[in-house]
Design a protein around this motif. Structure first.
Motif, short mmCIF file in Angstrom:
data_model
loop_
_atom_site.label_atom_id
_atom_site.label_comp_id
_atom_site.label_asym_id
_atom_site.label_seq_id
_atom_site.Cartn_x
_atom_site.Cartn_y
_atom_site.Cartn_z
N VAL A 1 -9.74 8.93 0.29
CA VAL A 1 -9.44 7.60 0.81
C VAL A 1 -9.86 6.60 -0.27
CG1 VAL A 1 -10.02 5.88 2.58
CG2 VAL A 1 -9.70 8.29 3.23
N GLY A 2 -8.98 5.66 -0.56
CA GLY A 2 -9.24 4.71 -1.66
C GLY A 2 -8.63 5.17 -2.97
N GLY A 3 -8.15 6.41 -3.00
CA GLY A 3 -7.54 6.94 -4.23
C GLY A 3 -6.15 6.37 -4.46
N LEU B 1 11.49 8.37 -0.58
CA LEU B 1 10.13 8.05 -1.04
C LEU B 1 9.77 6.61 -0.69
CD1 LEU B 1 7.66 8.94 -2.88
CD2 LEU B 1 8.91 7.83 -4.75
N MET B 2 10.70 5.69 -0.96
CA MET B 2 10.44 4.26 -0.67
C MET B 2 10.27 4.06 0.83
SD MET B 2 10.31 2.93 -3.57
CE MET B 2 10.82 3.25 -5.24
N LYS B 3 11.15 4.68 1.61
CA LYS B 3 11.08 4.51 3.07
C LYS B 3 9.76 5.05 3.62
CE LYS B 3 13.98 5.11 7.09
NZ LYS B 3 14.98 5.95 7.72
N ALA B 4 9.28 6.14 3.04
CA ALA B 4 8.05 6.77 3.55
C ALA B 4 6.80 5.97 3.20
CB ALA B 4 7.95 8.18 2.96
N LEU C 1 -0.98 2.86 3.95
CA LEU C 1 -0.93 2.79 2.48
C LEU C 1 -0.80 1.34 2.01
CD1 LEU C 1 1.81 5.55 1.93
CD2 LEU C 1 -0.67 5.88 1.79
N THR C 2 -1.35 1.05 0.84
CA THR C 2 -1.01 -0.20 0.14
C THR C 2 -0.16 0.21 -1.05
OG1 THR C 2 -3.10 -1.17 0.79
CG2 THR C 2 -1.92 -2.25 -0.99
N THR C 3 0.97 -0.48 -1.25
CA THR C 3 1.86 -0.08 -2.34
C THR C 3 2.25 -1.28 -3.20
OG1 THR C 3 3.80 -0.41 -0.95
CG2 THR C 3 2.91 1.83 -1.03
N SER C 4 2.68 -0.98 -4.41
CA SER C 4 3.18 -2.03 -5.29
C SER C 4 4.20 -1.41 -6.24
CB SER C 4 2.01 -2.64 -6.07
OG SER C 4 2.48 -3.63 -6.96
N ASN D 1 -5.28 4.43 2.28
CA ASN D 1 -6.25 3.57 2.96
C ASN D 1 -6.99 4.24 4.11
OD1 ASN D 1 -5.52 1.53 1.24
ND2 ASN D 1 -4.02 0.66 2.64
N SER D 2 -6.46 5.37 4.60
CA SER D 2 -7.18 6.05 5.70
C SER D 2 -6.97 7.55 5.58
CB SER D 2 -6.71 5.52 7.05
OG SER D 2 -5.39 5.92 7.27
N SER D 3 -7.78 8.31 6.31
CA SER D 3 -7.73 9.77 6.12
C SER D 3 -6.46 10.38 6.71
CB SER D 3 -8.98 10.42 6.71
OG SER D 3 -9.16 9.98 8.03
#
Ligand SMILES: C[S@@+](CC[C@H](N)C(=O)[O-])C[C@H]1O[C@@H](n2cnc3c(N)ncnc32)[C@H](O)[C@@H]1O
Length: 235
Positions: A164-166, A200-203, A210-213, A227-229
């Motif tokens: 988590v956090g990775g 992949l984008m949809k998931a 998740l946080t994504t960029s 962000n979570s287990s």
């Protein structure tokens, strides 16, 4: 002479997603590589072996120095260029890297024997689909740079092994801009990749766990933070 790649391979690498002059600026004005990475980059270019581009090299240097990861997983070693870069930027990290191509594996082994000075790198030979389930948990940084249609297939196994956090960095996700088009406008030979990248984008992009960029570096990087287990991937 390397047999695996030809001059015609990887045509998306020659379709920049930012203006040519901006690309040129990023590639020439940021800190340049020293040997041995410079020689490995020259060799890869000479043999048409797809490796991360200079703007991604600069970004990895910055990112890895900030994150200071301890346990890195890479899917897609090729000659070991990005692996050795990560070893250089994160000298305390242990790095597991996977590749299935015998010709690349032989070159990577040779490069690791010469340049993995702190013995940080373990190369696992085989298809990532078979290797991933055998790996221990606990990675804090994952770099996915392999068959693009398979990122979505590898993702559940990768997320399971990520702390988590990775962070996961996924390379070449824009298909030279094809991702923004309807499938009918995409070359037939590129449609499996297109479908895999759309999944992949949809998931990931709007996933609450998740946080994504998305970054327009090279052919696009997708950055994912766990962000979570428990993560449920959207289908
Ligand atoms: C773009 S190259 C990796 C470049 C490397 N990361 C670098 O920047 O220096 C992609 C590599 O992924 C490997 N690959 C593709 N699909 C794979 C899979 N399913 N399992 C293992 N390796 C795979 C290929 O053999 C190839 O060497």
């Amino acid at each position: 002479m390397v047999q695996t790649y030809s001059q015609k391979a990887n045509h998306n690498m020659r379709r920049p997603v930012v203006k040519e002059e901006v690309l040129h600026y990023m590639r020439t004005r940021q800190k340049q590589l020293d040997d041995p990475l410079k020689s490995l980059e020259d060799f890869a270019h000479q043999e048409n072996i797809p490796i991360i581009q200079p703007e991604v090299v600069a970004y990895f240097r910055f990112l890895l120095e900030v994150l200071n990861p301890q346990s890195i997983l890479e899917i897609g070693t090729a000659i070991g260029f990005s692996t050795l870069l990560m070893a250089d930027c994160a000298p305390q990290a242990s790095i597991t890297t996977i590749d299935r191509n015998e010709e690349m594996i032989a070159l990577a082994k040779d490069n690791f024997a010469r340049y993995d000075i702190r013995q940080q790198i373990e190369l696992i030979e085989g298809d990532a689909i078979n290797i991933l389930p055998t790996l221990e948990d606990g990675y804090d940084f994952v770099f996915m740079d392999s068959a693009k249609s398979k990122y979505i297939v590898f993702l559940p196994e990768v997320l399971q092994r990520l702390q988590v956090g990775g962070i996961i960095v996924i390379d070449d996700v824009f298909q030279g801009g094809d991702l923004t088009k309807p499938i009918q406008e995409v070359r037939r030979g590129q449609r499996t990749i297109y479908r895999g990248l759309q999944r992949l984008m949809k998931a990931t992009l709007n996933n609450p766990g998740l946080t994504t960029s998305l970054l327009p570096l090279s052919d696009g990087l997708l950055m994912v933070r766990k962000n979570s287990s428990e993560i449920t991937l959207l289908d």
